[in-house]
Structure formats: structure tokens, C-alpha cells
Design a protein around this motif. Structure first.
Motif, PDB file in Angstrom:
ATOM      1  N   ARG A  74     -33.432   4.481  45.384  1.00  0.00           N
ATOM      2  CA  ARG A  74     -33.479   4.437  46.509  1.00  0.00           C
ATOM      3  C   ARG A  74     -35.704   4.297  46.373  1.00  0.00           C
ATOM      4  N   VAL A  75     -35.438   3.212  47.048  1.00  0.00           N
ATOM      5  CA  VAL A  75     -37.213   2.880  47.046  1.00  0.00           C
ATOM      6  C   VAL A  75     -37.997   2.560  48.347  1.00  0.00           C
ATOM      7  N   MET A  76     -38.998   3.798  49.308  1.00  0.00           N
ATOM      8  CA  MET A  76     -39.240   3.543  50.370  1.00  0.00           C
ATOM      9  C   MET A  76     -40.244   2.408  50.602  1.00  0.00           C
ATOM     10  N   ARG A  77     -40.074   1.266  51.424  1.00  0.00           N
ATOM     11  CA  ARG A  77     -40.906   0.182  51.846  1.00  0.00           C
ATOM     12  C   ARG A  77     -41.431   0.489  53.385  1.00  0.00           C
ATOM     13  N   GLU A  78     -42.230  -0.462  53.696  1.00  0.00           N
ATOM     14  CA  GLU A  78     -42.423  -0.533  54.675  1.00  0.00           C
ATOM     15  C   GLU A  78     -41.511  -1.748  55.825  1.00  0.00           C
ATOM     16  N   CYS A  79     -41.313  -1.298  56.917  1.00  0.00           N
ATOM     17  CA  CYS A  79     -40.405  -2.147  57.289  1.00  0.00           C
ATOM     18  C   CYS A  79     -40.965  -2.882  58.171  1.00  0.00           C
ATOM     19  N   GLN A  80     -40.708  -4.427  58.039  1.00  0.00           N
ATOM     20  CA  GLN A  80     -41.444  -5.744  58.611  1.00  0.00           C
ATOM     21  C   GLN A  80     -41.159  -5.547  60.265  1.00  0.00           C
ATOM     22  N   ARG A  81     -40.545  -5.151  60.605  1.00  0.00           N
ATOM     23  CA  ARG A  81     -40.461  -4.963  62.121  1.00  0.00           C
ATOM     24  C   ARG A  81     -41.180  -4.368  62.869  1.00  0.00           C
ATOM     25  N   CYS A  82     -40.849  -2.907  62.334  1.00  0.00           N
ATOM     26  CA  CYS A  82     -41.417  -1.633  63.174  1.00  0.00           C
ATOM     27  C   CYS A  82     -42.711  -0.969  62.314  1.00  0.00           C
ATOM     28  N   LEU A  83     -42.954  -1.328  60.943  1.00  0.00           N
ATOM     29  CA  LEU A  83     -44.031  -1.639  60.740  1.00  0.00           C
ATOM     30  C   LEU A  83     -43.657   0.544  60.156  1.00  0.00           C
ATOM     31  N   GLN A  84     -42.385   0.678  60.267  1.00  0.00           N
ATOM     32  CA  GLN A  84     -42.401   2.826  59.216  1.00  0.00           C
ATOM     33  C   GLN A  84     -41.625   2.064  58.406  1.00  0.00           C
ATOM     34  N   PRO A  85     -41.582   3.014  57.625  1.00  0.00           N
ATOM     35  CA  PRO A  85     -41.350   3.569  56.097  1.00  0.00           C
ATOM     36  C   PRO A  85     -39.405   3.065  56.225  1.00  0.00           C
ATOM     37  N   VAL A  86     -39.132   2.313  55.596  1.00  0.00           N
ATOM     38  CA  VAL A  86     -37.592   2.294  55.635  1.00  0.00           C
ATOM     39  C   VAL A  86     -37.282   2.996  53.660  1.00  0.00           C
ATOM     40  N   ALA A  87     -36.132   3.313  53.918  1.00  0.00           N
ATOM     41  CA  ALA A  87     -35.619   3.623  52.706  1.00  0.00           C
ATOM     42  C   ALA A  87     -34.906   2.486  52.238  1.00  0.00           C
ATOM     43  N   LEU A  88     -34.908   1.850  50.911  1.00  0.00           N
ATOM     44  CA  LEU A  88     -33.427   1.311  50.657  1.00  0.00           C
ATOM     45  C   LEU A  88     -32.544   1.368  48.935  1.00  0.00           C
ATOM     46  N   ASP A  89     -31.859   1.098  49.749  1.00  0.00           N
ATOM     47  CA  ASP A  89     -30.954   1.581  48.454  1.00  0.00           C
ATOM     48  C   ASP A  89     -30.525   0.695  47.412  1.00  0.00           C
ATOM     49  N   LEU A  90     -30.596   0.616  46.430  1.00  0.00           N
ATOM     50  CA  LEU A  90     -31.272  -0.562  45.623  1.00  0.00           C
ATOM     51  C   LEU A  90     -29.400  -0.335  44.651  1.00  0.00           C
ATOM     52  N   ASN A  91     -28.760  -1.492  44.665  1.00  0.00           N
ATOM     53  CA  ASN A  91     -27.517  -1.062  43.331  1.00  0.00           C
ATOM     54  C   ASN A  91     -27.337  -2.399  41.876  1.00  0.00           C
ATOM     55  N   VAL A  92     -27.642  -2.724  41.331  1.00  0.00           N
ATOM     56  CA  VAL A  92     -27.487  -3.503  40.213  1.00  0.00           C
ATOM     57  C   VAL A  92     -25.827  -2.712  39.585  1.00  0.00           C
ATOM     58  N   ASN A  93     -25.525  -3.943  39.707  1.00  0.00           N
ATOM     59  CA  ASN A  93     -24.067  -4.034  38.733  1.00  0.00           C
ATOM     60  C   ASN A  93     -23.553  -5.543  37.499  1.00  0.00           C
ATOM     61  N   ARG A  94     -24.354  -5.159  36.222  1.00  0.00           N
ATOM     62  CA  ARG A  94     -24.299  -6.524  35.486  1.00  0.00           C
ATOM     63  C   ARG A  94     -23.895  -6.204  34.999  1.00  0.00           C
ATOM     64  N   HIS A  95     -23.530  -7.967  33.807  1.00  0.00           N
ATOM     65  CA  HIS A  95     -23.095  -7.698  32.561  1.00  0.00           C
ATOM     66  C   HIS A  95     -24.117  -8.944  31.581  1.00  0.00           C
ATOM     67  N   LEU A  96     -24.511  -7.932  31.130  1.00  0.00           N
ATOM     68  CA  LEU A  96     -25.623  -9.092  30.255  1.00  0.00           C
ATOM     69  C   LEU A  96     -25.097  -9.261  28.346  1.00  0.00           C
ATOM     70  N   ARG A  97     -25.625  -9.939  27.970  1.00  0.00           N
ATOM     71  CA  ARG A  97     -24.757 -10.850  27.018  1.00  0.00           C
ATOM     72  C   ARG A  97     -26.092 -10.856  25.543  1.00  0.00           C
ATOM     73  N   PHE A  98     -26.056 -10.179  24.476  1.00  0.00           N
ATOM     74  CA  PHE A  98     -27.546 -10.556  23.591  1.00  0.00           C
ATOM     75  C   PHE A  98     -27.031 -11.184  22.855  1.00  0.00           C
ATOM     76  N   VAL A  99     -28.385 -12.357  22.383  1.00  0.00           N
ATOM     77  CA  VAL A  99     -27.814 -13.294  21.131  1.00  0.00           C
ATOM     78  C   VAL A  99     -28.804 -13.422  20.071  1.00  0.00           C
ATOM     79  N   ALA A 100     -28.813 -13.875  19.309  1.00  0.00           N
ATOM     80  CA  ALA A 100     -29.734 -14.291  18.239  1.00  0.00           C
ATOM     81  C   ALA A 100     -30.934 -14.436  18.478  1.00  0.00           C
TER      82      ALA A 100
END
Ligand SMILES: [Zn+2]
Length: 178
Positions: A74-100
Motif C-alpha cells: 500500500r503506497v500513498m500518493r496525491e489524488c489528482q482530483r482533490c489533491l488529498q493523499p490517497v492510499a493505493l493498494d497494489l497487487n502483483v501476481n506474475r508468472h515469469l520464466r528464466f532463460v540462459a
């Protein structure tokens, strides 16, 4: 796991894959310089992540070295509409592959659904997690519903201006015709 394989900043991917390792961790947001933006802020929550490595048999070739990465923050940024702090919930769910190497990575990346990474020396898993979380950030941070009404001056003035032509028209219509 041995220490060499389990330091997420200097991970031995080959060893992690060979062991089918699952690593998990919680790291303060302040440790992710690009993501944190400011040293610390009240609404921030630590980054929670898990990474599962596995070797998957591939038809007619060497087994694939795969990583399933999940992370929340969860990161805080400034809302681009009201300029108040907004908490942003970030979720990552990725499949990656390693090669040589980079060449194989570039060739595969074009027609693979998964991200492809080149294996070269110790791997910085936390840096990858930060990359993925940055990608999950909305381009324009905004409350879904701003907590306070917007400052009234501008929208009201605009609305009044817009109303005037109709008011003038109405006044004209009310004038008796000769
Ligand atoms: Zn807002």
C-alpha cells in the motif's frame, strides 16, 4: 535452504529452482526507494511478497525455470482530483520464466505470455518485486470517491456562467411581443 540461495537481494536462481523453493518476506516500504517516493508516510504498509520457484518439464527441450511471484503493498500518493493523499493498494501476481541469456529472453519475450528474464549471476528478487509493483501503480492516482467535496469556487462559477445564456433567453421569451 542454504544462505547463498535465500538472500532475496542476491538469489541463486538455479539453486532455488532446483529446490523448488518458496521464499516469503515482509519488507518495509522505505527499502523500496523508487516505490516509496517519500521516506515514510502514515498510510504506507510494508511490502508482503512470496516467490515460488519451480522447474517445469518442457516438451522436446530443457525444463523451464519458472517463478510465480506475488506481492502486495500500500503506497500513498496525491489524488489528482482533490489533491488529498490517497492510499493505493497494489497487487502483483506474475508468472515469469528464466532463460540462459539476454538473446533467448528477447526472442521469447515477443511471443510468450509470461515475462522472460535472463539468468546472469545473483538475482535481485526485491528489485524485481519493486519493478512489478511500479507497473501496478495507476498512471493517474485518484480516489474512487474523493473524501471531501472539491473546492466550490471553480465548478460553481462555471455552472453559473453556463446557466446565464438560458436565463437571458428565458427573460427574452417572457417579454411580451409587440
Ligand atoms: Zn481525491
Amino acid at each position: 535452504m542454504k544462505n547463498r540461495a535465500s538472500d532475496p537481494r542476491r538469489l541463486d536462481v538455479a539453486a532455488a529452482v532446483a529446490e523448488g523453493a518458496t521464499l516469503q518476506g515482509t519488507a518495509p516500504l522505505a527499502g523500496f526507494e523508487r516505490l516509496a517516493e517519500r521516506p515514510s508516510s502514515a498510510g504506507d504498509a510494508p511490502v508482503q511478497w512470496s516467490a515460488h520457484f519451480e522447474r517445469r518439464p518442457a516438451r522436446g527441450g530443457a525444463p523451464e525455470l519458472r517463478l510465480h511471484l506475488q506481492a502486495d503493498a500500500r503506497v500513498m500518493r496525491e489524488c489528482q482530483r482533490c489533491l488529498q493523499p490517497v492510499a493505493l493498494d497494489l497487487n502483483v501476481n506474475r508468472h515469469l520464466r528464466f532463460v540462459a541469456d539476454e538473446q533467448t529472453a528477447a526472442a521469447l519475450d515477443a511471443d510468450s505470455e509470461d515475462d522472460v528474464l535472463a539468468l546472469s549471476g545473483p538475482f535481485d528478487l526485491l528489485s524485481l518485486i519493486e519493478d512489478e509493483l511500479l507497473l501496478a501503480l495507476p498512471l493517474v492516482p485518484m480516489h474512487s470517491q474523493c473524501p471531501q467535496p472539491l473546492p466550490a469556487a471553480e465548478p460553481d462559477a462555471a455552472a453559473e456562467e453556463a446557466a446565464h445564456p438560458f436565463a437571458a433567453l428565458a427573460a427574452l421569451k417572457r417579454e411580451p411581443s409587440p
